[in-house]
Design an enzyme around this catalytic site. Structure first.
Site, PDB file in Angstrom:
ATOM      1  N   HIS A  16       0.833  -1.202   0.000  1.00  0.00           N
ATOM      2  CA  HIS A  16       0.000   0.000   0.000  1.00  0.00           C
ATOM      3  C   HIS A  16       0.870   1.255   0.000  1.00  0.00           C
ATOM      4  O   HIS A  16       0.620   2.199  -0.764  1.00  0.00           O
ATOM      5  CB  HIS A  16      -0.889   0.053   1.255  1.00  0.00           C
ATOM      6  N   LYS A  40     -16.415  -6.738   4.446  1.00  0.00           N
ATOM      7  CA  LYS A  40     -15.355  -7.272   5.297  1.00  0.00           C
ATOM      8  C   LYS A  40     -15.578  -6.869   6.746  1.00  0.00           C
ATOM      9  O   LYS A  40     -16.097  -5.798   7.032  1.00  0.00           O
ATOM     10  CB  LYS A  40     -13.989  -6.716   4.875  1.00  0.00           C
ATOM     11  N   ARG A  89      -2.202  -6.367  -8.228  1.00  0.00           N
ATOM     12  CA  ARG A  89      -1.167  -7.368  -7.959  1.00  0.00           C
ATOM     13  C   ARG A  89      -1.188  -8.504  -8.954  1.00  0.00           C
ATOM     14  O   ARG A  89      -0.167  -9.113  -9.233  1.00  0.00           O
ATOM     15  CB  ARG A  89      -1.343  -7.958  -6.553  1.00  0.00           C
ATOM     16  N   SER A 127      -3.339  -7.507   2.968  1.00  0.00           N
ATOM     17  CA  SER A 127      -3.780  -7.344   4.352  1.00  0.00           C
ATOM     18  C   SER A 127      -4.331  -8.654   4.904  1.00  0.00           C
ATOM     19  O   SER A 127      -4.124  -8.975   6.066  1.00  0.00           O
ATOM     20  CB  SER A 127      -4.842  -6.244   4.442  1.00  0.00           C
TER      21      SER A 127
END
Length: 163
Positions: A16, A40, A89, A127
């Site tokens: 990040h 989440k 990613r 994360s």
């Protein structure tokens, strides 16, 4: 030009931070929003995640950190951001971000999504992975900035003292 980058940052990773640093070089002002992801359940409080962002971005004079309530396009509009940066990613991220760019463009055609590819050394940093490692008391020093590591180590020490 004003840009924005948002994420749940639960917790903030070096991946990040890399995207934030790179995006900040492309705009005059970059707003980094801690977003509440309705899909989440967060491990760390909004206040903690914002504090980590502020500490990690302290050396970036054109970066402003804030909490995002509601849709990212609304936060962009309020901040005057015309560019929304996203990190990619892998192929799975690419498909997700393509869908989000379409939806955000539909909601506000004045906000353009710009994707930055993650550097190879950060492509496995997520994360979710860090949370799993923390859950099992594994070393996460190579995945998170110093401000996050300090907090996690302090929490671990407090947990050991309680038990």
């Amino acid at each position: 030009m004003i840009g924005a980058f948002c994420g749940s940052f639960d917790p903030l990773t070096l991946g990040h931070v890399d995207i934030i640093e790179r995006a900040s070089r492309l705009v005059d002002t970059l707003y980094v929003f801690v977003a509440v992801n309705s899909e989440k359940r967060s491990m760390y409080s909004l206040d903690q995640r914002l504090a980590w962002l502020e500490a990690a971005c302290a050396g970036l004079p054109n970066v402003r950190c804030a909490v995002q309530n509601g849709l990212v396009v609304d936060a962009c509009r309020k901040a005057g951001a015309r560019v929304l940066f996203r990190g990619i990613r892998n192929g799975q991220d690419c498909a997700y971000e393509q869908n989000m760019a379409f939806m955000n463009g539909y909601l506000d055609p004045d906000v353009e999504t710009v994707c930055l590819f993650t550097k190879p050394e950060y492509d496995l940093y997520s994360s979710s992975n860090v949370r799993e490692l923390v859950k099992y008391h594994q070393d996460v020093a190579k995945f998170v900035p110093a401000c996050v590591l300090k907090t996690l180590l302090e929490q671990e020490e407090m947990d050991e003292n309680i038990n």
